[in-house]
Design an enzyme around this catalytic site. Structure first.
Site, PDB file in Angstrom:
ATOM      1  N   ASN A   9       0.873  -1.173   0.000  1.00  0.00           N
ATOM      2  CA  ASN A   9       0.000   0.000   0.000  1.00  0.00           C
ATOM      3  C   ASN A   9       0.911   1.225   0.000  1.00  0.00           C
ATOM      4  O   ASN A   9       1.510   1.554   1.020  1.00  0.00           O
ATOM      5  CB  ASN A   9      -0.898  -0.028   1.249  1.00  0.00           C
ATOM      6  CG  ASN A   9      -1.735   1.238   1.381  1.00  0.00           C
ATOM      7  OD1 ASN A   9      -1.771   2.068   0.472  1.00  0.00           O
ATOM      8  ND2 ASN A   9      -2.394   1.386   2.512  1.00  0.00           N
ATOM      9  N   LYS A  11       0.168   4.255  -0.257  1.00  0.00           N
ATOM     10  CA  LYS A  11      -0.437   5.455   0.363  1.00  0.00           C
ATOM     11  C   LYS A  11      -0.195   6.671  -0.542  1.00  0.00           C
ATOM     12  O   LYS A  11      -0.213   6.516  -1.763  1.00  0.00           O
ATOM     13  CB  LYS A  11       0.091   5.635   1.793  1.00  0.00           C
ATOM     14  CG  LYS A  11      -0.096   4.346   2.613  1.00  0.00           C
ATOM     15  CD  LYS A  11       0.123   4.503   4.084  1.00  0.00           C
ATOM     16  CE  LYS A  11      -0.094   3.158   4.771  1.00  0.00           C
ATOM     17  NZ  LYS A  11       0.011   3.227   6.219  1.00  0.00           N
ATOM     18  N   HIS A  95      -9.467   1.226   4.811  1.00  0.00           N
ATOM     19  CA  HIS A  95      -8.179   1.383   5.511  1.00  0.00           C
ATOM     20  C   HIS A  95      -8.389   2.308   6.710  1.00  0.00           C
ATOM     21  O   HIS A  95      -9.172   3.251   6.649  1.00  0.00           O
ATOM     22  CB  HIS A  95      -7.126   1.965   4.559  1.00  0.00           C
ATOM     23  CG  HIS A  95      -5.751   1.908   5.149  1.00  0.00           C
ATOM     24  ND1 HIS A  95      -5.299   2.848   6.053  1.00  0.00           N
ATOM     25  CD2 HIS A  95      -4.755   1.010   5.005  1.00  0.00           C
ATOM     26  CE1 HIS A  95      -4.073   2.511   6.429  1.00  0.00           C
ATOM     27  NE2 HIS A  95      -3.718   1.405   5.812  1.00  0.00           N
ATOM     28  N   GLU A  97      -6.731   4.660   7.828  1.00  0.00           N
ATOM     29  CA  GLU A  97      -6.489   6.083   7.558  1.00  0.00           C
ATOM     30  C   GLU A  97      -7.718   6.718   6.906  1.00  0.00           C
ATOM     31  O   GLU A  97      -8.020   7.884   7.138  1.00  0.00           O
ATOM     32  CB  GLU A  97      -5.227   6.241   6.696  1.00  0.00           C
ATOM     33  CG  GLU A  97      -3.973   5.985   7.527  1.00  0.00           C
ATOM     34  CD  GLU A  97      -2.797   5.410   6.763  1.00  0.00           C
ATOM     35  OE1 GLU A  97      -2.796   5.454   5.521  1.00  0.00           O
ATOM     36  OE2 GLU A  97      -1.873   4.895   7.420  1.00  0.00           O
ATOM     37  N   GLU A 167      -5.192  -4.875  10.519  1.00  0.00           N
ATOM     38  CA  GLU A 167      -4.164  -3.864  10.746  1.00  0.00           C
ATOM     39  C   GLU A 167      -4.442  -3.123  12.052  1.00  0.00           C
ATOM     40  O   GLU A 167      -5.268  -2.199  12.072  1.00  0.00           O
ATOM     41  CB  GLU A 167      -4.168  -2.844   9.598  1.00  0.00           C
ATOM     42  CG  GLU A 167      -3.864  -3.432   8.239  1.00  0.00           C
ATOM     43  CD  GLU A 167      -3.298  -2.373   7.296  1.00  0.00           C
ATOM     44  OE1 GLU A 167      -2.176  -2.580   6.805  1.00  0.00           O
ATOM     45  OE2 GLU A 167      -3.943  -1.347   7.070  1.00  0.00           O
ATOM     46  N   GLY A 173       2.793   2.349  10.806  1.00  0.00           N
ATOM     47  CA  GLY A 173       3.765   3.427  10.677  1.00  0.00           C
ATOM     48  C   GLY A 173       4.474   3.782  11.976  1.00  0.00           C
ATOM     49  O   GLY A 173       5.125   4.815  12.065  1.00  0.00           O
ATOM     50  N   SER A 214       3.579  -2.024  10.309  1.00  0.00           N
ATOM     51  CA  SER A 214       5.029  -2.116  10.494  1.00  0.00           C
ATOM     52  C   SER A 214       5.600  -3.485  10.119  1.00  0.00           C
ATOM     53  O   SER A 214       6.569  -3.944  10.731  1.00  0.00           O
ATOM     54  CB  SER A 214       5.432  -1.725  11.923  1.00  0.00           C
ATOM     55  OG  SER A 214       5.076  -0.380  12.190  1.00  0.00           O
TER      56      SER A 214
HETATM   57  P1  13P Z   1       3.195   0.451   7.593  1.00  0.00           P
HETATM   58  O1  13P Z   1       3.677  -0.839   7.011  1.00  0.00           O
HETATM   59  O2  13P Z   1       3.919   1.657   7.082  1.00  0.00           O
HETATM   60  O3  13P Z   1       3.098   0.386   9.082  1.00  0.00           O
HETATM   61  O4  13P Z   1       1.681   0.634   7.056  1.00  0.00           O
HETATM   62  C1  13P Z   1       0.799  -0.405   7.194  1.00  0.00           C
HETATM   63  C2  13P Z   1      -0.427  -0.084   6.443  1.00  0.00           C
HETATM   64  O5  13P Z   1      -1.211   0.773   6.823  1.00  0.00           O
HETATM   65  C3  13P Z   1      -0.664  -0.806   5.184  1.00  0.00           C
HETATM   66  O6  13P Z   1      -1.954  -0.576   4.719  1.00  0.00           O
END
Ligand code: 13P
Length: 256
Positions: A9, A11, A95, A97, A167, A173, A214
């Site tokens: 992903n 982002k 997601h 976010e 997740e 992150g 992560s």
């Molecule tokens: P990270 O791997 O940067 O922690 O992000 C995970 C994520 O949100 C994947 O959709």
């Protein structure tokens, strides 16, 4: 036997030119590991360039990061499922976010899943608890509730192809990963457990449940050694071909 799915992903990262550079660097690595399904999820504006760069070779899947719930209409800035057809096979839906910064609810997620399915896209449905919920000890109850609400009205036949990504928000992150035992327990007992209740054992056992938060080259082997973790949804570590390529290799090695 579930085929592991490693999805990057990206982002809000990578211009179209950078996106093409990354998939070109990834492709020769990914091609060596057909036992794993590898998917990249670039921003919308990169999708045509990425789809063109991968045209006809089919070693890597392409996913979008979001989709709207309506067929079309007055939704400034949004992208419909029909627009993604031909550019993406997968679409990330719900997601954290999107839920956190853009107010997405389980009801919207549910509508988005239905429309994506109607257009032949495969949803990667994200669920996961916040730090507060985790510390309050309500992870299982919350995640199970998300699965039930997100899959409401979706038939067993439709659900069978859907991918779920667990997740935990506190692991995204942050460099903090759920231990592989905890991640396995939530992916297995909680997410797959909820899917068993909804669709029965045969369908639920065939559905893939990823871990995200992560995940990186250092922890992926341990995560993939777990029986209920069928791959990862990777953020930061998917932005570099060598890191993500290594993760795909380690995921492939877990299959043997
Ligand atoms: P990270 O791997 O940067 O922690 O992000 C995970 C994520 O949100 C994947 O959709």
């Amino acid at each position: 036997m579930r085929k592991p799915i490693m999805a990057g992903n990206w982002k809000m990262n990578k211009t179209p030119a950078e996106a093409v550079e990354l998939v070109r660097a990834l492709e020769p690595i990914v091609t060596r590991y057909p036992q794993v399904e590898t998917v990249v999820c670039p921003p919308f504006v990169d999708l045509p360039a990425v789809a063109a760069a991968l045209q006809g070779r089919g070693e890597m899947g392409v996913g979008a990061q979001n989709v709207h719930w309506a067929e079309s209409g007055a939704y400034t800035g949004e992208v419909s499922a029909a627009m993604l057809v031909g550019l993406a096979k997968y679409v990330i839906i719900g997601h954290s976010e999107r839920r956190q910064y853009f107010g997405e609810t389980d009801e919207m997620v549910n509508k988005k899943i239905k429309l994506a399915l109607a257009h032949g896209l495969t949803p990667i449905v994200c669920v996961g608890e916040s730090l507060e919920q985790n510390e309050a000890g309500i992870t299982a109850e919350f995640v199970c509730g998300q699965v039930r609400a997100d899959f409401a009205g979706i038939s067993a036949e439709q659900a069978a192809g859907i991918v779920v990504a667990y997740e935990p928000i506190w692991a995204i992150g942050t460099g903090r990963t759920a231990t592989s035992e905890i991640a396995n327990r939530i992916c297995g007992q909680v997410v797959r457990g909820a899917l068993v209740e909804l669709y029965g054992d045969a369908i639920a056992q065939a559905m893939r449940v990823q871990y995200g938060g992560s995940a990186n080259e250092k922890n992926i082997a341990e995560l993939m050694a777990m029986p209920d973790i069928d791959g990862a949804l990777v953020g930061g570590a998917s932005l570099k071909a060598d890191a993500f390529g290594t993760m795909v290799r380690l995921a492939a090695e877990s299959v043997r």
